[in-house]
Design a protein around this motif. Structure first.
Motif, PDB file in Angstrom:
ATOM      1  N   PHE A 251      19.984  22.635  29.474  1.00 18.26           N
ATOM      2  CA  PHE A 251      19.471  23.493  28.422  1.00 18.26           C
ATOM      3  C   PHE A 251      18.530  22.745  27.493  1.00 18.26           C
ATOM      4  O   PHE A 251      18.757  21.586  27.143  1.00 18.26           O
ATOM      5  CB  PHE A 251      20.623  24.079  27.595  1.00 18.26           C
ATOM      6  N   ARG A 252      17.469  23.433  27.081  1.00 23.34           N
ATOM      7  CA  ARG A 252      16.568  22.922  26.047  1.00 23.34           C
ATOM      8  C   ARG A 252      15.907  24.123  25.375  1.00 23.34           C
ATOM      9  O   ARG A 252      15.867  25.222  25.941  1.00 23.34           O
ATOM     10  CB  ARG A 252      15.502  22.000  26.654  1.00 23.34           C
ATOM     11  N   GLU A 253      15.411  23.915  24.174  1.00 22.65           N
ATOM     12  CA  GLU A 253      14.811  25.016  23.424  1.00 22.65           C
ATOM     13  C   GLU A 253      13.496  25.454  24.056  1.00 22.65           C
ATOM     14  O   GLU A 253      12.656  24.625  24.419  1.00 22.65           O
ATOM     15  CB  GLU A 253      14.551  24.587  21.973  1.00 22.65           C
ATOM     16  N   ALA A 254      13.342  26.767  24.202  1.00 19.45           N
ATOM     17  CA  ALA A 254      12.093  27.311  24.751  1.00 19.45           C
ATOM     18  C   ALA A 254      10.965  27.132  23.751  1.00 19.45           C
ATOM     19  O   ALA A 254      11.127  27.381  22.559  1.00 19.45           O
ATOM     20  CB  ALA A 254      12.274  28.783  25.083  1.00 19.45           C
ATOM     21  N   ARG A 255       9.816  26.698  24.219  1.00 19.35           N
ATOM     22  CA  ARG A 255       8.670  26.450  23.338  1.00 19.35           C
ATOM     23  C   ARG A 255       7.677  27.602  23.347  1.00 19.35           C
ATOM     24  O   ARG A 255       7.119  27.962  22.313  1.00 19.35           O
ATOM     25  CB  ARG A 255       7.967  25.154  23.762  1.00 19.35           C
ATOM     26  N   LEU A 256       7.420  28.172  24.521  1.00 19.73           N
ATOM     27  CA  LEU A 256       6.439  29.253  24.643  1.00 19.73           C
ATOM     28  C   LEU A 256       7.175  30.587  24.492  1.00 19.73           C
ATOM     29  O   LEU A 256       7.710  31.117  25.453  1.00 19.73           O
ATOM     30  CB  LEU A 256       5.742  29.183  26.007  1.00 19.73           C
ATOM     31  N   VAL A 257       7.194  31.112  23.257  1.00 23.78           N
ATOM     32  CA  VAL A 257       7.979  32.313  22.981  1.00 23.78           C
ATOM     33  C   VAL A 257       7.105  33.475  22.501  1.00 23.78           C
ATOM     34  O   VAL A 257       7.109  34.547  23.100  1.00 23.78           O
ATOM     35  CB  VAL A 257       9.080  32.021  21.934  1.00 23.78           C
ATOM     36  N   ALA A 258       6.355  33.274  21.423  1.00 25.01           N
ATOM     37  CA  ALA A 258       5.559  34.365  20.852  1.00 25.01           C
ATOM     38  C   ALA A 258       4.537  34.939  21.849  1.00 25.01           C
ATOM     39  O   ALA A 258       4.472  36.162  22.024  1.00 25.01           O
ATOM     40  CB  ALA A 258       4.862  33.901  19.570  1.00 25.01           C
ATOM     41  N   PRO A 259       3.750  34.090  22.537  1.00 25.51           N
ATOM     42  CA  PRO A 259       2.821  34.656  23.533  1.00 25.51           C
ATOM     43  C   PRO A 259       3.553  35.387  24.655  1.00 25.51           C
ATOM     44  O   PRO A 259       3.067  36.397  25.167  1.00 25.51           O
ATOM     45  CB  PRO A 259       2.086  33.418  24.069  1.00 25.51           C
ATOM     46  N   LEU A 260       4.736  34.880  25.016  1.00 23.57           N
ATOM     47  CA  LEU A 260       5.541  35.517  26.052  1.00 23.57           C
ATOM     48  C   LEU A 260       5.987  36.905  25.602  1.00 23.57           C
ATOM     49  O   LEU A 260       5.939  37.872  26.374  1.00 23.57           O
ATOM     50  CB  LEU A 260       6.756  34.642  26.359  1.00 23.57           C
ATOM     51  N   GLY A 261       6.412  37.014  24.336  1.00 20.32           N
ATOM     52  CA  GLY A 261       6.802  38.314  23.793  1.00 20.32           C
ATOM     53  C   GLY A 261       5.637  39.281  23.768  1.00 20.32           C
ATOM     54  O   GLY A 261       5.780  40.475  24.074  1.00 20.32           O
TER      55      GLY A 261
END
Length: 255
Positions: A133-143
């Motif tokens: 597990f690690r924190e997701a970095r690419l989130v806003a563009p994915l949303g």
């Protein structure tokens, strides 16, 4: 079969469809729209446009119930939720506005091929490699992309967002719970026009059946997401994503 004087027998097939679709969606973060639309159109002969309208209306309620259930089960990452929900709503509204001028059918097979590839990758990763597990970095563009595709292509929030967050290494049950919860706001933003135009009169028949089955299954899906091991989650998500994407490609090319 009557409850409070209301005959549920004609609704039973649609209740079962809603229950099965939401059970999968609540546990794995995807596939309510795909399963519901496929069964409504392919098995029950509901016209595609009407099936899509009904599924979107139902999702306003099932995603709310699912989100609350995931919150109670502790499956939601608050920070990830805030990073997803606003871009997702923006993408959804943009997709709804541009739907009339874009041919989403041209793009859909390519998106489905991409998702099928991700499904195979997740399946292999679940079978052969222990998840780290690690924190997701690419989130806003994915949303943003997930919301747009969900509106313009008639579905895609769960498969696009859930699968890509898992590839980035986010914890599976937190991903499923957070994506399901954010989907409520996305669905309301996209479906407001549907609800306004359809009115209460259309909340009978198939729509009511899907709604009953979906709401009943939502808490069970949240509990399942909490109890599945990360390895099992990756395998199940990979299997469902690959199967539904390949089916979608076959349907798109055959049509």
């Amino acid at each position: 079969m009557e409850i409070f004087g209301f005959d549920l027998a004609p609704l039973l097939p649609f209740i079962l469809v809603g229950f099965a679709a939401q059970l999968v969606d609540g546990a794995l973060g995807m596939a309510f729209g795909v399963i519901s639309n496929t069964l409504l159109v392919g098995v029950f002969g509901v016209p595609p446009a009407l099936a899509s309208q009904r599924v979107h209306v139902v999702e306003c309620f099932t995603t709310a119930t699912s989100g609350i259930s995931h919150l109670i089960s502790g499956n939601i990452d608050g920070r990830l939720f805030m990073r997803l929900v606003v871009p997702g709503m923006i993408g959804g509204v943009a997709g709804a506005y541009l739907l009339s001028s874009l041919d989403a059918g041209v793009v859909k097979p390519f998106v489905l091929a991409y998702l099928a590839g991700i499904g195979v990758y997740l399946l292999i990763r679940g079978l052969l490699y222990p998840p780290k597990f690690r924190e997701a970095r690419l989130v806003a563009p994915l949303g943003l992309v997930g919301g747009f595709l969900d509106a313009a292509g008639g579905g895609g929030w769960g498969p696009v967002v859930t699968s890509n967050l898992l590839i980035q290494g986010a914890e599976p049950r937190k991903v499923v719970g957070t994506v399901n919860s954010a989907e409520f706001f996305l669905t309301v933003a996209i479906s407001a026009t549907f609800i306004f135009h359809l009115g209460i009169a259309d909340l009978v028949g198939a729509t009511a059946g899907l709604l009953i089955g979906g709401i009943v299954a939502a808490p069970l899906g949240a509990v399942a997401a909490k109890r599945f091991s990360p390895k099992v989650m990756l395998i199940l998500v990979g299997t469902v994503l690959t199967a539904t994407s390949l089916f979608g490609i076959w349907t798109a090319l055959a049509g």
